[in-house]
Structures are given as structure tokens and as C-alpha cells.
Design an enzyme around this catalytic site. Structure first.
Site, short mmCIF file in Angstrom:
data_model
loop_
_atom_site.label_atom_id
_atom_site.label_comp_id
_atom_site.label_asym_id
_atom_site.label_seq_id
_atom_site.Cartn_x
_atom_site.Cartn_y
_atom_site.Cartn_z
N GLY A 8 -54.84 24.11 6.46
CA GLY A 8 -55.76 25.16 6.84
C GLY A 8 -56.32 25.89 5.65
O GLY A 8 -55.92 25.69 4.51
N MET A 9 -57.25 26.78 5.94
CA MET A 9 -57.96 27.54 4.93
C MET A 9 -57.04 28.42 4.09
O MET A 9 -55.94 28.77 4.50
CB MET A 9 -58.99 28.45 5.62
CG MET A 9 -60.43 27.96 5.55
SD MET A 9 -61.07 27.89 3.87
CE MET A 9 -61.21 29.62 3.44
N ALA A 12 -54.97 31.32 5.78
CA ALA A 12 -54.79 31.06 7.21
C ALA A 12 -53.37 31.32 7.69
O ALA A 12 -53.14 31.49 8.88
CB ALA A 12 -55.20 29.62 7.54
N ASP A 84 -46.05 22.83 3.14
CA ASP A 84 -47.11 23.83 3.14
C ASP A 84 -48.30 23.24 2.38
O ASP A 84 -48.36 23.29 1.16
CB ASP A 84 -46.57 25.09 2.44
CG ASP A 84 -47.62 26.14 2.17
OD1 ASP A 84 -48.77 25.99 2.64
OD2 ASP A 84 -47.30 27.12 1.48
#
Length: 223
Positions: A8-9, A12, A84
């Protein structure tokens, strides 16, 4: 059990979700290398002239690529890990910076050759790729709010908003049309706040567990 990547961004909430899911599943967690990354603050704070001279964008992508390759090599040896962000998303960031002119076409070509070689190396491991990506998606307003709350000083410059929006505007398309390494479950960060709402955290855990059960990667919970 599955190998899971959280994507994700910027801002996020990947680290928070990785920790949440890792703890819920009893998995090891591989975090993105940010605190020890000396190039990252320079990438965000350097002037255009400094960027052009020092090539911070290209150096940052190489630094992240190296650390993500190391992490995914470690993760794919076992059957129970959460990462992550992973090496697969790294290409998207490099492509955006190439489109913006921060990474030259020659640099991007070198980067892609290196990435291709790394991905071929992964084929030699006991497990070839992740099983699932948890993709955190949401509105640009939520992204900006979370970047602000996170409070990393070098991320707060108002001049970075256009860069963030460029990354955000193409992220869903990259996941939908270019990411093929694993199955994907999307989590709407406009709807779920796993940091500040324990009930949301429990819902996200159940969504992920149900997806893993559906994939045959987790045994159904007994009543």
C-alpha cells in the site's frame, strides 16, 4: 500457514497491519528498513538540483531493493511470515520516479535487470513467492492525514503532496493489472483503522483469516 506481504501507499498503515496480522497468526514479521536508511531523508528533502547531481532517487531504489531482497529471501525459506511491503512493489516506485524524470531511462533499465536477476534467484528457494498480499487502499485524503499523524519530519513538506498523489493515483491499477505474485485481499483504510479502533483491528484479522481459510492456508476455527 502462509507467506503474507502487506502492500500500500506511503502512510497507509502497512507496518501496523503487518504487526497486527503477524501477532494474530504467530508469524515472524519483516519490517521495511526505514530507520536505518540514510538515503531516505535525503530523497525527500534534497532540492531538484541536488537530486539531479546526487541521484538520490536511483540510490534509494537500489537501497530498498537490496533490503527487500534480503527480507523476502529470509521469509521464503519458511512457511509462516509477514512482510511489511515486499520486493514486488519496489518496481512500481521505481517506475513512477522514472516517469517523473527522477530516475533516468538508463538507470531504470539497470534497475529492471537487477530486479529480474533477483526474482530469478527466488525461484531457487523452497517457496517461490508469497501466498497473499494484504493491500491497503483508500482515499488520498486519508493517506495525507495518516502521513501527517505519523509525523516523520522529512515526509511533511507541502511540496511532496504532488509526488504522493502521483504514487497514489496509479497504485490500485498496479495491484489490479500488474501484480501477479499472489492472491490479494483489499482492506479499505477509509473504513478500518486498526491502530485506534480495536473493533476494526479484529475485523481485519478475521477478514485475513477467512481469506487464508478460503485459500486452504489456514484451518477453519472450531466453534
Amino acid at each position: 500457514m502462509a507467506i503474507i506481504v502487506v502492500g500500500g501507499m506511503i502512510g497507509a498503515g502497512k507496518t501496523s497491519v503487518a504487526k497486527l496480522i503477524g501477532n494474530a497468526l504467530g508469524s515472524d514479521i519483516f519490517y521495511e528498513n526505514v530507520d536505518d536508511n540514510e538515503i531516505l531523508p535525503l530523497f525527500y528533502t534534497a532540492s531538484e538540483e541536488e537530486q539531479e547531481l546526487k541521484r538520490y532517487s536511483f540510490l534509494l531504489q537500489l537501497e530498498f531493493l537490496s533490503s527487500r531482497f534480503y527480507s523476502i529471501k529470509e521469509a521464503l525459506v519458511h512457511r509462516n511470515n509477514v512482510l511489511d511491503r515486499s520486493i514486488y512493489e519496489d518496481w512500481y516506485f521505481a517506475k513512477v520516479n522514472n516517469d517523473l524524470g527522477r530516475i533516468s531511462n538508463l538507470e531504470f533499465s539497470i534497475y529492471e535487470k537487477l530486479l529480474t536477476n533477483m526474482l530469478e534467484e527466488l525461484d531457487e528457494l523452497p517457496k517461490k513467492s508469497p501466498d497473499l498480499m494484504i493491500y491497503l487502499t483508500g482515499s488520498f485524503d486519508t493517506i495525507l492525514k495518516r502521513i501527517g499523524i505519523r509525523g516523520r519530519e522529512f515526509e511533511q513538506d507541502i511540496n511532496l503532496v504532488n509526488y504522493y498523489e502521483t504514487l497514489w493515483s496509479g497504485y490500485d491499477d498496479w495491484v489490479d493489472n500488474h501484480y501477479h505474485a499472489s492472491q490479494v485481499i483489499k482492506i479499505d483504510i477509509d473504513k478500518y483503522d486498526v491502530v485506534n479502533n480495536p473493533a476494526d483491528a479484529e475485523v481485519v484479522i478475521e477478514l485475513v483469516k477467512n481469506k487464508l481459510v478460503e485459500m486452504g492456508q489456514l484451518e477453519p476455527a472450531t466453534k
